[in-house]
Design a protein around this motif. Sequence first.
Motif, PDB file in Angstrom:
ATOM      1  N   VAL A   1     -54.342  72.123 -52.821  1.00 46.11           N
ATOM      2  CA  VAL A   1     -54.315  72.832 -54.106  1.00 46.11           C
ATOM      3  C   VAL A   1     -52.879  72.889 -54.610  1.00 46.11           C
ATOM      4  O   VAL A   1     -51.953  73.177 -53.843  1.00 46.11           O
ATOM      5  CB  VAL A   1     -54.877  74.265 -53.964  1.00 46.11           C
ATOM      6  N   ASP A   2     -52.683  72.596 -55.920  1.00 44.43           N
ATOM      7  CA  ASP A   2     -51.333  72.676 -56.466  1.00 44.43           C
ATOM      8  C   ASP A   2     -51.097  74.030 -57.130  1.00 44.43           C
ATOM      9  O   ASP A   2     -51.988  74.878 -57.200  1.00 44.43           O
ATOM     10  CB  ASP A   2     -51.051  71.504 -57.421  1.00 44.43           C
ATOM     11  N   GLU A   3     -49.885  74.234 -57.620  1.00 44.14           N
ATOM     12  CA  GLU A   3     -49.497  75.531 -58.163  1.00 44.14           C
ATOM     13  C   GLU A   3     -50.228  75.878 -59.454  1.00 44.14           C
ATOM     14  O   GLU A   3     -50.231  77.038 -59.869  1.00 44.14           O
ATOM     15  CB  GLU A   3     -47.989  75.555 -58.399  1.00 44.14           C
ATOM     16  N   ASN A   4     -50.883  74.889 -60.068  1.00 46.66           N
ATOM     17  CA  ASN A   4     -51.669  75.154 -61.274  1.00 46.66           C
ATOM     18  C   ASN A   4     -53.136  75.433 -60.973  1.00 46.66           C
ATOM     19  O   ASN A   4     -53.935  75.637 -61.889  1.00 46.66           O
ATOM     20  CB  ASN A   4     -51.572  73.961 -62.236  1.00 46.66           C
ATOM     21  N   GLY A   5     -53.474  75.421 -59.696  1.00 45.72           N
ATOM     22  CA  GLY A   5     -54.854  75.691 -59.302  1.00 45.72           C
ATOM     23  C   GLY A   5     -55.722  74.451 -59.232  1.00 45.72           C
ATOM     24  O   GLY A   5     -56.899  74.531 -58.861  1.00 45.72           O
ATOM     25  N   GLN A   6     -55.177  73.280 -59.594  1.00 49.27           N
ATOM     26  CA  GLN A   6     -55.948  72.044 -59.481  1.00 49.27           C
ATOM     27  C   GLN A   6     -56.012  71.647 -58.005  1.00 49.27           C
ATOM     28  O   GLN A   6     -55.127  71.978 -57.219  1.00 49.27           O
ATOM     29  CB  GLN A   6     -55.310  70.938 -60.309  1.00 49.27           C
ATOM     30  N   TYR A   7     -57.057  70.913 -57.626  1.00 50.06           N
ATOM     31  CA  TYR A   7     -57.271  70.603 -56.215  1.00 50.06           C
ATOM     32  C   TYR A   7     -57.674  69.145 -56.036  1.00 50.06           C
ATOM     33  O   TYR A   7     -58.068  68.450 -56.978  1.00 50.06           O
ATOM     34  CB  TYR A   7     -58.366  71.500 -55.635  1.00 50.06           C
ATOM     35  N   GLY A   8     -57.549  68.688 -54.797  1.00 45.49           N
ATOM     36  CA  GLY A   8     -58.035  67.375 -54.405  1.00 45.49           C
ATOM     37  C   GLY A   8     -58.602  67.472 -53.009  1.00 45.49           C
ATOM     38  O   GLY A   8     -58.155  68.276 -52.188  1.00 45.49           O
TER      39      GLY A   8
ATOM     40  N   ILE B   1     -45.956  72.167 -48.081  1.00 39.12           N
ATOM     41  CA  ILE B   1     -45.951  73.233 -49.099  1.00 39.12           C
ATOM     42  C   ILE B   1     -44.655  73.162 -49.909  1.00 39.12           C
ATOM     43  O   ILE B   1     -43.553  73.104 -49.360  1.00 39.12           O
ATOM     44  CB  ILE B   1     -46.102  74.617 -48.453  1.00 39.12           C
ATOM     45  N   GLY B   2     -44.820  73.120 -51.219  1.00 44.38           N
ATOM     46  CA  GLY B   2     -43.662  73.043 -52.104  1.00 44.38           C
ATOM     47  C   GLY B   2     -43.247  71.639 -52.481  1.00 44.38           C
ATOM     48  O   GLY B   2     -42.388  71.460 -53.361  1.00 44.38           O
ATOM     49  N   ARG B   3     -43.853  70.621 -51.841  1.00 40.40           N
ATOM     50  CA  ARG B   3     -43.539  69.239 -52.212  1.00 40.40           C
ATOM     51  C   ARG B   3     -44.197  68.884 -53.544  1.00 40.40           C
ATOM     52  O   ARG B   3     -45.202  69.455 -53.940  1.00 40.40           O
ATOM     53  CB  ARG B   3     -44.053  68.273 -51.130  1.00 40.40           C
ATOM     54  N   GLU B   4     -43.620  67.909 -54.249  1.00 46.20           N
ATOM     55  CA  GLU B   4     -44.203  67.432 -55.487  1.00 46.20           C
ATOM     56  C   GLU B   4     -45.513  66.703 -55.166  1.00 46.20           C
ATOM     57  O   GLU B   4     -45.514  65.692 -54.440  1.00 46.20           O
ATOM     58  CB  GLU B   4     -43.250  66.480 -56.204  1.00 46.20           C
TER      59      GLU B   4
END
Length: 383
Positions: A22-29, A54-57
């Motif tokens: 999950v990314d910081e915008n709430g999108q997931y894969g 965690i925290g990587r682009e």
Amino acid sequence: MPKIQSIIHYRVKPRWLMVKVVDENGQYGWGEATLEGHDLAVEGCLNEMIPRLIGREANEIENIWQTFWRHGFYRGGPVFMSAMSGIDIALWDLKGRNLKVPVYELLGGKVRTKVQVYCWIGGDRPSDVEAAAKKRIAQGLKCVKMNATEDTNWIDSPAVLDATVERLRQVKALGLDAGLDFHGRLHKGMAKQLAKALEPHRPLFIEEPLLCEHPEAINKLSEQTTIPIAFGERLFTRWDVKRFLEDASVDILQPDIAHAGGISETRRIASMAEAYDVAIAPHCPLGPVAFAASVQIGLATPNFSILEMSLGMHYNTEAGDIDLLTYLKNPEVFDIEDGYVKAPSGYGLGIEIDEELVRKMSKETEPWQCKAFHGPDGSVREW
């Protein structure tokens, strides 16, 4: 660019390990790190990786892949590469969702509109084999991959060899093309006889007729038969497959996307194979995420041949029959028409996982243990 906020993995029935990024915008894969019989080892590797992620682009998939490959110092092997696969596939799915395109668009676009698939069949008695084959025909398949012997018998006598030939003849008489899967359950002396006996019946391929630990024997066998030789589920990197390409001993490579470093490394293996005129037929008796990722590879790979699918496979649990459709909200994406699955149009991998079911199953799923097989003399045998 969005950063990775969280990663969680779920062990689910029958024997699959799913990974959600999950990314910081709430999108997931979603990814899949399944390594049958080795859940705890892969989970341990994932737990070691997660704090470094965690925290990587999230978009820098290749940078992340190379970081773990090179900065881990010790690399390769099934456990490490399966963990890498789970992360890598999830990152590709996430990137596709963020950019609102299917993964195959990120890989250069489609070179075909659909992928041919086959499913596994087994059975000890001839009636079992026939029933399994007819079921696959009813599901819309034109090809199958079949257990070459009863259960996991060694091919160690002319009688067993004859039975293998008869199994293939029986299935082909129903109108199916069939590849034969051996899991290395014969030695080179019998392999020579087997290949000669099978040639008139023209199987799609013989898979792992010998173990990959014996490259010199595989090379010799490849010179003695016209049947395509296939293997690759127990090879995990481009360096593992390199020698088999260079000595022309493999005709069909079968990397498993959940074991071979995910979409990134499977793509590289396929490109290497193309230069040697070797086909790619991804190994995939696994869950929906691994299959969806393999479909994306198949759609964008010129030398792709056929893809394994675990539809209705032999997974019967106390929770009922489970296959790769069980965990999908959109199972129709894997509908089979005339032996093919069409290119999905959804973003990322094109599938929607039923996370509520995944969470529920993960709470009641114990680690899946490797099967044990022994011969009549008590010796340990291959699966």
